[in-house]
Scaffold this motif. Structure first.
Motif, PDB file in Angstrom:
ATOM      1  N   ASP A  32      36.234  42.387  10.934  1.00  0.00           N
ATOM      2  CA  ASP A  32      35.723  43.630  11.519  1.00  0.00           C
ATOM      3  C   ASP A  32      35.079  43.407  12.891  1.00  0.00           C
ATOM      4  O   ASP A  32      34.495  44.316  13.460  1.00  0.00           O
ATOM      5  CB  ASP A  32      34.716  44.294  10.576  1.00  0.00           C
ATOM      6  CG  ASP A  32      33.479  43.452  10.329  1.00  0.00           C
ATOM      7  OD1 ASP A  32      33.364  42.337  10.877  1.00  0.00           O
ATOM      8  OD2 ASP A  32      32.602  43.914   9.562  1.00  0.00           O
ATOM      9  N   SER A  71      38.950  49.967   8.339  1.00  0.00           N
ATOM     10  CA  SER A  71      39.204  51.199   9.083  1.00  0.00           C
ATOM     11  C   SER A  71      39.763  50.938  10.476  1.00  0.00           C
ATOM     12  O   SER A  71      39.767  49.811  10.964  1.00  0.00           O
ATOM     13  CB  SER A  71      37.896  51.991   9.206  1.00  0.00           C
ATOM     14  OG  SER A  71      37.006  51.312  10.086  1.00  0.00           O
ATOM     15  N   LYS A  72      40.203  52.010  11.120  1.00  0.00           N
ATOM     16  CA  LYS A  72      40.664  51.924  12.506  1.00  0.00           C
ATOM     17  C   LYS A  72      39.520  51.475  13.411  1.00  0.00           C
ATOM     18  O   LYS A  72      39.730  50.742  14.363  1.00  0.00           O
ATOM     19  CB  LYS A  72      41.208  53.267  12.980  1.00  0.00           C
ATOM     20  CG  LYS A  72      42.540  53.618  12.401  1.00  0.00           C
ATOM     21  CD  LYS A  72      43.047  54.925  12.974  1.00  0.00           C
ATOM     22  CE  LYS A  72      44.392  55.274  12.387  1.00  0.00           C
ATOM     23  NZ  LYS A  72      44.917  56.529  12.936  1.00  0.00           N
ATOM     24  N   ALA A  73      38.316  51.928  13.107  1.00  0.00           N
ATOM     25  CA  ALA A  73      37.146  51.525  13.909  1.00  0.00           C
ATOM     26  C   ALA A  73      36.909  50.019  13.778  1.00  0.00           C
ATOM     27  O   ALA A  73      36.570  49.353  14.764  1.00  0.00           O
ATOM     28  CB  ALA A  73      35.907  52.299  13.466  1.00  0.00           C
ATOM     29  N   ASP A  74      37.094  49.463  12.565  1.00  0.00           N
ATOM     30  CA  ASP A  74      36.957  48.013  12.361  1.00  0.00           C
ATOM     31  C   ASP A  74      37.990  47.270  13.202  1.00  0.00           C
ATOM     32  O   ASP A  74      37.683  46.272  13.850  1.00  0.00           O
ATOM     33  CB  ASP A  74      37.159  47.638  10.887  1.00  0.00           C
ATOM     34  CG  ASP A  74      36.042  48.129   9.987  1.00  0.00           C
ATOM     35  OD1 ASP A  74      34.906  48.248  10.465  1.00  0.00           O
ATOM     36  OD2 ASP A  74      36.328  48.396   8.806  1.00  0.00           O
ATOM     37  N   ARG A  75      39.222  47.767  13.198  1.00  0.00           N
ATOM     38  CA  ARG A  75      40.307  47.133  13.959  1.00  0.00           C
ATOM     39  C   ARG A  75      39.995  47.165  15.455  1.00  0.00           C
ATOM     40  O   ARG A  75      40.154  46.175  16.162  1.00  0.00           O
ATOM     41  CB  ARG A  75      41.627  47.846  13.661  1.00  0.00           C
ATOM     42  CG  ARG A  75      42.848  47.110  14.129  1.00  0.00           C
ATOM     43  CD  ARG A  75      44.121  47.777  13.619  1.00  0.00           C
ATOM     44  NE  ARG A  75      44.177  47.986  12.192  1.00  0.00           N
ATOM     45  CZ  ARG A  75      44.534  47.066  11.298  1.00  0.00           C
ATOM     46  NH1 ARG A  75      44.884  45.868  11.702  1.00  0.00           N
ATOM     47  NH2 ARG A  75      44.563  47.337  10.012  1.00  0.00           N
ATOM     48  N   LYS A 120      33.899  48.700   1.171  1.00  0.00           N
ATOM     49  CA  LYS A 120      34.533  49.714   2.012  1.00  0.00           C
ATOM     50  C   LYS A 120      35.882  49.200   2.501  1.00  0.00           C
ATOM     51  O   LYS A 120      36.090  47.997   2.651  1.00  0.00           O
ATOM     52  CB  LYS A 120      33.627  50.086   3.181  1.00  0.00           C
ATOM     53  CG  LYS A 120      33.374  48.974   4.173  1.00  0.00           C
ATOM     54  CD  LYS A 120      32.447  49.431   5.295  1.00  0.00           C
ATOM     55  CE  LYS A 120      32.237  48.305   6.266  1.00  0.00           C
ATOM     56  NZ  LYS A 120      32.943  48.425   7.486  1.00  0.00           N
ATOM     57  N   GLY A 121      36.785  50.107   2.747  1.00  0.00           N
ATOM     58  CA  GLY A 121      38.112  49.758   3.228  1.00  0.00           C
ATOM     59  C   GLY A 121      38.081  49.359   4.694  1.00  0.00           C
ATOM     60  O   GLY A 121      37.096  49.567   5.404  1.00  0.00           O
TER      61      GLY A 121
END
Length: 150
Positions: free
Chosen positions: A91, A128-132, A125-126
């Motif tokens: 992340d 996310s696009k924000a993590d990517r 938590k999964g």
């Protein structure tokens, strides 16, 4: 300088290769098998023998000052930080000498809690696009910093 990727369960392999290509950094994808090796001149796929933590051992033996390691494995991250490598989680969170002790202790505590309560499983938590996006930015900055250090 090398970018080491603990590749077996890594959700950001493609992103790592993109950023490494932009900065001309060699990449080592280390796994037990089961991933399709990318055809790219900067990428070497390293298959280790099957067994628990073999990929981790391979990376820990080679990563050092000036290298960057991408992993979600906290004990591996601790070894790499101790060897002087820069470490990123998937992340984008940097693991450093300043925070690796707390992260390792939290990991151990959570493992103990899960072992004590069989109903407390998973629930994280999964990805996310924000993590990517956060990861891409962090990797770009980390590789530049490692290049300046080398």
């Amino acid at each position: 300088m090398t970018l080491f990727i603990d590749a077996d369960a890594c959700p950001v392999k493609d992103e790592c290769i993109r950023v490494a290509e932009r900065q001309s950094v060699p990449v080592k994808l280390v796994c037990n098998g089961g991933i399709r090796p990318p055809v790219h001149p900067l990428v070497e796929t390293v298959y280790v023998t099957e067994g628990p933590d073999e990929a981790d051992k391979w990376i820990a033996e080679r990563a050092g000052v000036g290298d960057v390691v991408v992993t979600g494995d906290i004990p591996l991250a601790a070894k790499c930080v101790a060897a002087g490598a820069r470490v990123l989680k998937h992340d984008g969170e940097a693991l450093t000498e300043a925070n690796i002790g707390n992260v390792l202790a939290t990991r151990d505590l959570m493992a103990d809690l899960r072992a004590a309560d069989p109903f407390r499983q998973g629930g994280g938590k999964g990805f996310s696009k924000a993590d990517r996006s956060r990861f891409l930015d962090a990797l770009d900055r980390t590789l530049r910093a490692a290049a300046r250090q080398s």
